[in-house]
Design a protein around this motif. Structure first.
Motif, PDB file in Angstrom:
ATOM      1  N   GLU A  35       5.673  -6.781   6.584  1.00 37.16           N
ATOM      2  CA  GLU A  35       4.591  -6.874   5.610  1.00 37.16           C
ATOM      3  C   GLU A  35       4.688  -5.754   4.579  1.00 37.16           C
ATOM      4  OE1 GLU A  35       0.191  -8.367   6.158  1.00 37.16           O
ATOM      5  OE2 GLU A  35       0.416  -6.348   6.984  1.00 37.16           O
ATOM      6  N   ARG A  36       5.032  -4.566   5.053  1.00 38.16           N
ATOM      7  CA  ARG A  36       5.170  -3.449   4.121  1.00 38.16           C
ATOM      8  C   ARG A  36       6.318  -3.696   3.139  1.00 38.16           C
ATOM      9  NH1 ARG A  36       6.421   2.961   5.407  1.00 38.16           N
ATOM     10  NH2 ARG A  36       5.186   3.776   3.698  1.00 38.16           N
ATOM     11  N   GLY A  89       5.288  -6.162   0.586  1.00 42.76           N
ATOM     12  CA  GLY A  89       4.416  -5.553  -0.415  1.00 42.76           C
ATOM     13  C   GLY A  89       5.191  -4.775  -1.455  1.00 42.76           C
ATOM     14  N   SER A 137      -0.383 -11.673  -0.170  1.00 39.27           N
ATOM     15  CA  SER A 137       0.214 -10.780  -1.172  1.00 39.27           C
ATOM     16  C   SER A 137      -0.611  -9.508  -1.325  1.00 39.27           C
ATOM     17  CB  SER A 137       0.315 -11.496  -2.523  1.00 39.27           C
ATOM     18  OG  SER A 137       0.716 -10.612  -3.541  1.00 39.27           O
ATOM     19  N   ALA A 194      -0.265  -7.326   1.821  1.00 34.17           N
ATOM     20  CA  ALA A 194       1.057  -6.702   1.902  1.00 34.17           C
ATOM     21  C   ALA A 194       1.174  -5.533   0.929  1.00 34.17           C
ATOM     22  CB  ALA A 194       2.138  -7.740   1.621  1.00 34.17           C
ATOM     23  N   GLN A 195       0.673  -5.704  -0.286  1.00 37.01           N
ATOM     24  CA  GLN A 195       0.748  -4.618  -1.266  1.00 37.01           C
ATOM     25  C   GLN A 195      -0.165  -3.463  -0.885  1.00 37.01           C
ATOM     26  OE1 GLN A 195       1.317  -5.802  -5.546  1.00 37.01           O
ATOM     27  NE2 GLN A 195       0.903  -7.860  -4.744  1.00 37.01           N
ATOM     28  N   SER A 227       1.751  -1.561   1.669  1.00 35.39           N
ATOM     29  CA  SER A 227       2.891  -0.846   1.078  1.00 35.39           C
ATOM     30  C   SER A 227       2.475   0.438   0.372  1.00 35.39           C
ATOM     31  CB  SER A 227       3.626  -1.762   0.088  1.00 35.39           C
ATOM     32  OG  SER A 227       2.873  -1.965  -1.093  1.00 35.39           O
TER      33      SER A 227
END
Length: 358
Positions: free
Chosen positions: A61-62, A65, A104, A107-108, A111
């Protein structure tokens, strides 16, 4: 699939993720890791396997992102038009990438976490302290809201001076120097759990010292150690009554016995046997406010408790001040306040909140 096979596959996972060079491949890896975690859980495999799979899903997920943040995407009207216009390929939409808008954003958000914070969240998934990505996302969002709120409070409190009738201590209650007999009422919500029982012994001793004759201790507690807590508090104070503190929002699940509880006990003790006035033994609260402290209570609930036991001009003490809700309510109701908080960061939040009431 055996546990041995599962561990062998997972040891290759970091290599597989490093080789995933498109959003679609990273998304596939994330889904595979989540499926592996679910499979391991349903088959009763070791917690280590479930946690490892969840950790790799979080890693994916990171990475997703980071890739999304660097990817130009079509938005608005562009998303509805053809991807090919005048022979030039326009940026892809999230739908074309097979990624939902919420995925999305999550994930961002992941990150952007600093490395230390990211590792803390990943460790919670690996150890099973938090079991789903959704709960991790919720925790991150709450922390972001908390930081914004803290900055706003700090800005509003700037240049305000604490009056002499408000005294705050950043230390342990056992080392705090308060004039004996100077407190009218102690209103507090200590930590819950068996490991915190010694705090109630100390609280009983200090309350007997600091309260005036006939003074009140109103202490909110959890359900599971009621008898032990009452035994400790009764060593130096006189038990009067148990009040019910009703909560809005989702119930709290107690595991042994299995109970969905919508209320908390508030124990009323006094220094000496005498009590005055007639009181309703039910408090109603909005949903607990955890925006500044994990154990925070609502202002409405603490307002009801403070008004039940205190009058304007009284000196109110909270020896487990937390983010300062009891202090805010005391000041708002024209009372003097003394607060004790051990954690420096939490103490600063409480100090600034109380200054905002001046």
């Amino acid at each position: 699939m055996t546990e041995t096979n599962s561990l062998a596959i997972l040891t290759e996972a970091s290599k597989m993720l490093a080789q995933a060079n498109t959003l679609q491949k990273v998304q596939e890896f994330k889904n595979m890791a989540l499926t592996a975690a679910d499979f391991a859980k349903r088959k009763g495999m070791a917690t280590e396997i479930v946690g490892s799979a969840m950790g790799y899903a979080f890693d994916a997920e990171r990475k997703m992102g980071e890739m999304l943040a660097a990817t130009e995407r079509a938005t608005g009207g562009d998303a509805q038009r053809t991807r090919f216009q005048d022979g030039i390929e326009s940026p892809p939409t999230l739908a074309a990438l097979g990624i939902k808008p919420k995925d999305s954003m999550d994930a961002q958000m992941v990150s952007k976490l600093p490395e230390k914070k990211y590792e803390e969240k990943r460790e919670k998934l690996v150890t099973g302290t938090i079991k789903t990505l959704g709960r991790i996302h919720g925790e991150i969002k709450r922390e972001e809201v908390k930081e914004i709120k803290i900055r706003e409070i700090s800005k509003a409190a700037k240049n305000k001076i604490m009056p002499k009738d408000i005294t705050l201590f950043c230390c342990d209650l056992t080392t705090t120097k308060i004039t004996p007999g100077s407190i009218d009422a102690i209103v507090t919500d200590p930590p819950y759990g068996k490991e915190y029982l010694p705090l109630y012994t100390k609280l009983s001793e200090k309350a007997a010292l600091w309260l005036r004759d006939g003074g009140t201790l109103a202490v909110m507690i959890g359900h599971t150690q009621i008898m032990e807590i009452m035994q400790e508090l009764s060593k130096h104070l006189h038990y009067q009554w148990m009040f019910a503190y009703f909560l809005e929002g989702a119930p709290t699940q107690i595991k042994n016995p299995l109970i969905n509880s919508r209320w908390k006990p508030v124990l009323w003790y006094t220094k000496g046997e005498k009590s005055t006035g007639c009181r309703m033994d039910v408090f109603k609260s909005d949903a607990p406010d955890k925006s500044l402290h994990d154990w925070g209570q609502s202002e409405s609930g603490m307002d009801a408790i403070v008004k039940c036991f205190c009058r304007p001009g009284d000196t109110v003490l909270d020896p487990f001040m937390g983010a300062g809700t009891t202090g805010v309510i005391a000041v708002r109701n024209k009372m003097k306040f003394t607060g004790i908080e051990l954690d420096k960061k939490t103490f600063k939040i409480a100090e600034d909140r109380i200054k905002c009431e001046l």
